[in-house]
Design a protein around this motif. Structure first.
Motif, mmCIF file in Angstrom:
data_model
loop_
_atom_site.group_PDB
_atom_site.id
_atom_site.type_symbol
_atom_site.label_atom_id
_atom_site.label_comp_id
_atom_site.label_asym_id
_atom_site.label_seq_id
_atom_site.Cartn_x
_atom_site.Cartn_y
_atom_site.Cartn_z
ATOM 1 N N LYS A 80 61.740 31.960 63.376
ATOM 2 C CA LYS A 80 62.372 33.290 63.425
ATOM 3 C C LYS A 80 63.365 33.373 64.576
ATOM 4 C CE LYS A 80 58.862 35.952 60.970
ATOM 5 N NZ LYS A 80 57.790 36.975 61.060
ATOM 6 N N SER A 81 63.088 32.667 65.666
ATOM 7 C CA SER A 81 64.019 32.636 66.793
ATOM 8 C C SER A 81 65.316 31.945 66.413
ATOM 9 C CB SER A 81 63.374 31.916 67.978
ATOM 10 O OG SER A 81 64.297 31.757 69.036
ATOM 11 N N ASN A 87 72.013 34.398 63.454
ATOM 12 C CA ASN A 87 72.577 35.623 62.880
ATOM 13 C C ASN A 87 73.233 36.527 63.912
ATOM 14 O OD1 ASN A 87 72.046 35.270 60.099
ATOM 15 N ND2 ASN A 87 69.882 35.769 60.424
ATOM 16 N N ASP A 88 73.132 36.176 65.185
ATOM 17 C CA ASP A 88 73.761 36.946 66.259
ATOM 18 C C ASP A 88 75.200 36.456 66.430
ATOM 19 O OD1 ASP A 88 74.651 38.122 68.580
ATOM 20 O OD2 ASP A 88 72.937 37.516 69.801
ATOM 21 N N SER A 91 76.286 34.343 69.366
ATOM 22 C CA SER A 91 75.787 32.974 69.538
ATOM 23 C C SER A 91 76.841 31.930 69.183
ATOM 24 C CB SER A 91 74.551 32.747 68.671
ATOM 25 O OG SER A 91 74.906 32.625 67.296
ATOM 26 N N LYS A 92 77.828 32.329 68.362
ATOM 27 C CA LYS A 92 78.922 31.443 67.966
ATOM 28 C C LYS A 92 78.419 30.130 67.375
ATOM 29 C CE LYS A 92 82.110 33.430 71.328
ATOM 30 N NZ LYS A 92 83.075 33.191 72.432
ATOM 31 N N ALA A 93 77.426 30.214 66.515
ATOM 32 C CA ALA A 93 76.816 29.021 65.934
ATOM 33 C C ALA A 93 77.799 28.272 65.036
ATOM 34 C CB ALA A 93 75.579 29.402 65.134
ATOM 35 N N CYS A 94 77.920 26.969 65.251
ATOM 36 C CA CYS A 94 78.767 26.145 64.378
ATOM 37 C C CYS A 94 77.939 25.328 63.403
ATOM 38 C CB CYS A 94 79.676 25.233 65.207
ATOM 39 S SG CYS A 94 78.833 23.898 66.080
ATOM 40 N N GLU A 122 67.412 26.374 54.244
ATOM 41 C CA GLU A 122 67.678 27.617 53.512
ATOM 42 C C GLU A 122 68.517 28.569 54.361
ATOM 43 O OE1 GLU A 122 67.095 28.195 50.433
ATOM 44 O OE2 GLU A 122 65.736 26.550 49.919
ATOM 45 N N LEU A 123 68.246 28.587 55.657
ATOM 46 C CA LEU A 123 69.034 29.420 56.569
ATOM 47 C C LEU A 123 70.488 28.960 56.594
ATOM 48 C CD1 LEU A 123 69.269 31.579 58.810
ATOM 49 C CD2 LEU A 123 68.524 29.819 60.439
ATOM 50 N N ALA A 124 70.698 27.656 56.663
ATOM 51 C CA ALA A 124 72.060 27.116 56.678
ATOM 52 C C ALA A 124 72.803 27.458 55.397
ATOM 53 C CB ALA A 124 72.017 25.606 56.880
ATOM 54 N N LEU A 125 72.122 27.351 54.263
ATOM 55 C CA LEU A 125 72.756 27.681 52.982
ATOM 56 C C LEU A 125 73.114 29.165 52.928
ATOM 57 C CD1 LEU A 125 70.515 25.587 50.548
ATOM 58 C CD2 LEU A 125 72.920 25.158 51.107
ATOM 59 N N LYS A 126 72.214 29.993 53.407
ATOM 60 C CA LYS A 126 72.442 31.442 53.419
ATOM 61 C C LYS A 126 73.622 31.813 54.309
ATOM 62 C CE LYS A 126 70.019 35.726 54.707
ATOM 63 N NZ LYS A 126 68.742 36.271 55.248
ATOM 64 N N CYS A 127 73.758 31.106 55.436
ATOM 65 C CA CYS A 127 74.803 31.429 56.416
ATOM 66 C C CYS A 127 76.059 30.580 56.241
ATOM 67 C CB CYS A 127 74.260 31.242 57.828
ATOM 68 S SG CYS A 127 72.899 32.349 58.239
ATOM 69 N N ASN A 128 76.064 29.717 55.234
ATOM 70 C CA ASN A 128 77.204 28.833 54.972
ATOM 71 C C ASN A 128 77.561 27.996 56.196
ATOM 72 O OD1 ASN A 128 79.249 27.642 53.423
ATOM 73 N ND2 ASN A 128 80.761 29.155 54.053
#
Length: 259
Positions: A80-81, A87-88, A91-94, A122-128
């Motif tokens: 969850k973390s 999703n923040d 965070s500028k997640a790449c 699944e998270l990566a797929l959801k967030c592209n």
């Protein structure tokens, strides 16, 4: 020439005393971008803060590393973390990662490793977002777990150490790149023969700093400024110029991580 280090843990205590100099040395050696993957709940913030400190040079990703899973792990809280920080927007997640399977150190928590792997895929797929895969002594199991996503995934097999046959399987499995680091320079390494067979349009450079320091600096702390050593070895393996390695790997890493 410019380079990207697509995998370096620059937020760790190994760099706490001289991170400014480490980043400056990287830039002086043409390494202007560094992807910095977190590995557990306790270092997500450190990776994010480092990216905010060096916004033009450091690009964070976030994940739960398989070797961080043990009897004391609160798997639900950890996952969850990862989801929360991905999703923040700040965070500028790449990418989502470092994620994967590791049977080298222990096989005791392999089922938990699989749960974490699928949750984060699944998270990566959801967030592209692409995924950064750690796979050690687990290629056969990894292929079984990824088969259900055939054709859907994009990402990198970080610190790739597989065979030519495993490379061929992966390239048909999805839109994957292969991260090549200091192991390529090790004496008696079999990786040079494998790299000769990998399409250069699928290669990206990495250090895995502070680990896996390339020759001739083995035994010392690794850092992003050593990327040109790896690029030169790839150029030797592929019988092309270092300039061409720079050009192609820069294009590859930019396309994968959108940086």
């Amino acid at each position: 020439m410019k380079f990207t280090d697509t995998h370096a843990h620059l937020y760790t205590n190994d760099f706490s005393e001289d991170i400014e100099q480490v980043v400056q040395r990287a830039i002086e050696n043409g390494v202007t971008k560094v992807v910095t993957p977190s590995t557990k709940i306790s270092n997500h913030t450190a990776a994010r803060d480092l990216a905010h400190r060096f916004p033009n040079n450091i690009f964070p990703s976030y994940g739960l590393h398989p070797t961080e899973i043990d009897a004391n792990t609160d798997l639900d809280a950890e996952l969850k973390s990862v989801e929360s920080i991905i999703n923040d927007p700040s965070s500028k997640a790449c990418a989502v990662g470092e994620i994967g399977l590791d049977l080298y150190w222990s096989q005791e928590f392999v089922e938990q490793q699989k749960i974490a792997l699928h949750y984060q895929i699944e998270l990566a797929l959801k967030c592209n977002l692409p995924i950064i895969i750690h796979c050690r002594d687990a290629y056969e199991m990894m292929f079984e777990e990824l088969e259900r996503y055939r054709g859907e995934l994009r990402g990198v097999f970080h610190s790739f150490s597989g065979s030519v046959e495993e490379y061929q399987y992966i390239k048909d499995l999805g839109d994957f790149y292969f991260g090549i680091g200091g192991v390529l320079t090790f004496k008696n390494s079999s990786l040079p023969e494998v790299v000769k067979q990998i399409d250069i349009e699928r290669l990206i450079l990495e250090t895995d700093a502070p680990y896996l320091t390339p020759a001739p600096f083995r035994g010392k702390r690794n850092e992003s400024g050593y990327i040109p050593i790896i690029a030169a070895k790839i150029a030797e393996c592929k019988n092309i110029s270092v300039e061409m390695v720079s050009e192609i790997t820069e294009r590859n890493s930019s396309k994968l991580f959108n940086i």
